[in-house]
Design a protein around this motif. Sequence first.
Motif, PDB file in Angstrom:
ATOM      1  N   LYS A 228      -4.640  87.351   0.355  1.00 30.19           N
ATOM      2  CA  LYS A 228      -5.914  87.602   1.034  1.00 30.19           C
ATOM      3  C   LYS A 228      -6.868  86.419   1.001  1.00 30.19           C
ATOM      4  N   VAL A 229      -6.848  85.675  -0.113  1.00 27.83           N
ATOM      5  CA  VAL A 229      -7.802  84.570  -0.257  1.00 27.83           C
ATOM      6  C   VAL A 229      -7.207  83.246   0.207  1.00 27.83           C
ATOM      7  N   LYS A 230      -5.926  83.022  -0.103  1.00 27.21           N
ATOM      8  CA  LYS A 230      -5.294  81.747   0.227  1.00 27.21           C
ATOM      9  C   LYS A 230      -4.381  81.818   1.447  1.00 27.21           C
ATOM     10  N   GLY A 231      -4.170  83.044   1.989  1.00 24.60           N
ATOM     11  CA  GLY A 231      -3.394  83.192   3.221  1.00 24.60           C
ATOM     12  C   GLY A 231      -1.903  82.948   3.067  1.00 24.60           C
ATOM     13  N   MET A 232      -1.345  83.151   1.880  1.00 16.99           N
ATOM     14  CA  MET A 232       0.081  82.922   1.653  1.00 16.99           C
ATOM     15  C   MET A 232       0.883  84.179   1.956  1.00 16.99           C
ATOM     16  N   ASP A 233       2.116  84.001   2.477  1.00 15.79           N
ATOM     17  CA  ASP A 233       2.981  85.145   2.753  1.00 15.79           C
ATOM     18  C   ASP A 233       3.867  85.439   1.540  1.00 15.79           C
ATOM     19  N   GLY A 234       4.708  86.483   1.644  1.00 10.63           N
ATOM     20  CA  GLY A 234       5.533  86.923   0.520  1.00 10.63           C
ATOM     21  C   GLY A 234       6.415  85.841  -0.082  1.00 10.63           C
ATOM     22  N   PRO A 235       7.246  85.145   0.722  1.00  9.27           N
ATOM     23  CA  PRO A 235       8.092  84.088   0.161  1.00  9.27           C
ATOM     24  C   PRO A 235       7.292  82.981  -0.533  1.00  9.27           C
ATOM     25  N   MET A 236       6.166  82.570   0.083  1.00 13.22           N
ATOM     26  CA  MET A 236       5.342  81.514  -0.522  1.00 13.22           C
ATOM     27  C   MET A 236       4.769  81.976  -1.858  1.00 13.22           C
ATOM     28  N   ILE A 237       4.367  83.245  -1.933  1.00 12.13           N
ATOM     29  CA  ILE A 237       3.843  83.785  -3.187  1.00 12.13           C
ATOM     30  C   ILE A 237       4.910  83.760  -4.270  1.00 12.13           C
ATOM     31  N   SER A 238       6.152  84.083  -3.915  1.00  6.62           N
ATOM     32  CA  SER A 238       7.241  84.049  -4.901  1.00  6.62           C
ATOM     33  C   SER A 238       7.479  82.616  -5.374  1.00  6.62           C
ATOM     34  N   TYR A 239       7.321  81.627  -4.470  1.00  5.62           N
ATOM     35  CA  TYR A 239       7.453  80.218  -4.877  1.00  5.62           C
ATOM     36  C   TYR A 239       6.334  79.838  -5.850  1.00  5.62           C
ATOM     37  N   MET A 240       5.135  80.351  -5.584  1.00  5.35           N
ATOM     38  CA  MET A 240       4.016  80.063  -6.464  1.00  5.35           C
ATOM     39  C   MET A 240       4.218  80.703  -7.845  1.00  5.35           C
ATOM     40  N   LEU A 241       4.784  81.905  -7.878  1.00  5.09           N
ATOM     41  CA  LEU A 241       5.121  82.544  -9.157  1.00  5.09           C
ATOM     42  C   LEU A 241       6.160  81.723  -9.904  1.00  5.09           C
ATOM     43  N   PHE A 242       7.105  81.167  -9.153  1.00  2.75           N
ATOM     44  CA  PHE A 242       8.146  80.333  -9.754  1.00  2.75           C
ATOM     45  C   PHE A 242       7.527  79.076 -10.360  1.00  2.75           C
TER      46      PHE A 242
END
Length: 390
Positions: A228-242
Motif C-alpha cells: 500500500k505504501v511502496k506499491g510492491m506486488d506479491g513477488p516483489m514483497i517475497s523478494y524483499m522478505l528474502f
Amino acid sequence: MKKYAYIGCLGFIAVITTEFGVIGILPQIAEHYQIGVDKAGWLLSAFALIVALTGPFMTLLMSGFDRRKVMLAAIFIFLFAALVSSLSPPFWLLMLVRVLPAFLQPVYIATALSVAVSGADEKQANKLMGIIFIGVALAMVTTVPFATWLASVWIWESSFIIQSAVSMIALAVIYFLLPPMPVKEKKSYKSQLKILTQPTFLISTAMNFFMITAWFSTYSYFADYLNKVKGMDGPMISYMLFLFGIIGVFSNWIAGKMLSWDVSKTTALFLSGTVIMPFLLYFSGDSLLANIISIAIWGFLYSPSFQNASTYMISSVPGSLEFANSLATSFGNLGVTLGTTLGGWMIVTKGAAYNPWIGFVFGMLAFLMIIWRSILEKRTEKKKTIIPCQ
C-alpha cells in the motif's frame, strides 16, 4: 554443546515459520475470508497473546519433564496446527488451531536454550544461544519468504504446507538425534519466582516489551505496508522478505558476537533501528533502490531483536535461565500482540504509512528502560564499594 544448539535452531525455524509465516499472506487471507486485514492480523496477535499469558506458567509446569519429550511434544503440536490450517478451515477454526501451538512455544524455546547451554560458561552460553536464535533469521531468509512467494504464485494455503514440512523435519531430527534428557534436579517454584522481586529484571522486562511492540507495529504488516505504501506486488514483497532474512542471518551472527562483549550496548545499538527506520522509510519514497537499502538496514537492525531482548533480560538474573527466558518470550509476544493491534488500528484509521511512527514512540520508551537499569546497576555497584564505618 553445539550439536544440541543446532538441533534447537532447527526447531526454532519451525516455530518461527509457523508464528510469522502468516505475515506475508495476511492480505490473501483477508480476501479469502472477506474480512479486513486488521482482523486477519488476529492470527498473529492471538498467537502472541496466548504465548504472553501462558508462557511462564507452562514453562514452570513442564520444568520437571524430560527435555527431549518436551521438545518433541511442542513441535508435534506445531505440525498438527499447520496441517489443519492448510485445509483452509472456517476462520474460527483457523484461529483455534493457530493458538494451540502458542501454549508450548515458550516452553520449546526455554527448553532448547537450556539443553544447548548446559555446562557452558557465560561467554560460551551467549554464543550457543546465538546459534539457536539464528533460527529466527534463517526462517526469515528461507521458509517465510519462500512460503510467501509460493502463496503469491499458487494458493495461500501453500504457506501452511511449508510450515508443515519444516515442522516434520524438525520433529524427525529431534527424535533421532537428541538423546533422552531427564531433569536431574528440579528447582522449586519459589526459587524461580524470586526473580520477579528484582528491580533490574522488571525494568529489563519492560524494555523487552517496549522494543518488540515498536518493531511489530510495522513488521506484522510487512506485506501490507510494502504493497500500500511502496506499491510492491506479491513477488516483489517475497523478494524483499528474502533480502530481509539474508541480512538477518548475518545480523544475528554479529549480534551473538557482540553480546559476548557488552549486552547493554549491543541491545541499544540494534534498538536504535526503531528510531531510525521511520525516517528512512519515509524519505525512501517510491525509489526502488532507496527502498531496498532501507529494507536491508531494517532487516539488520530488527532481526536480532528476540535474541537481544532475551539475553538482556537473562543477564540481570543469570542463574534463572529457563524461567527468565520464558518471561522474555512471553513479554516479547505481548509486545507482538500490542504492536500488531496498534498497527492494525493505525492502518484502519490513518493508513499503513503511519505505522513506523508507532515504533518510534515505543522505541524511545525502551531506551528509557535501558538508561534506568544502567542507573540502578551503577548505584548498586557504588553501594558495594562503600566500606561501612567501624
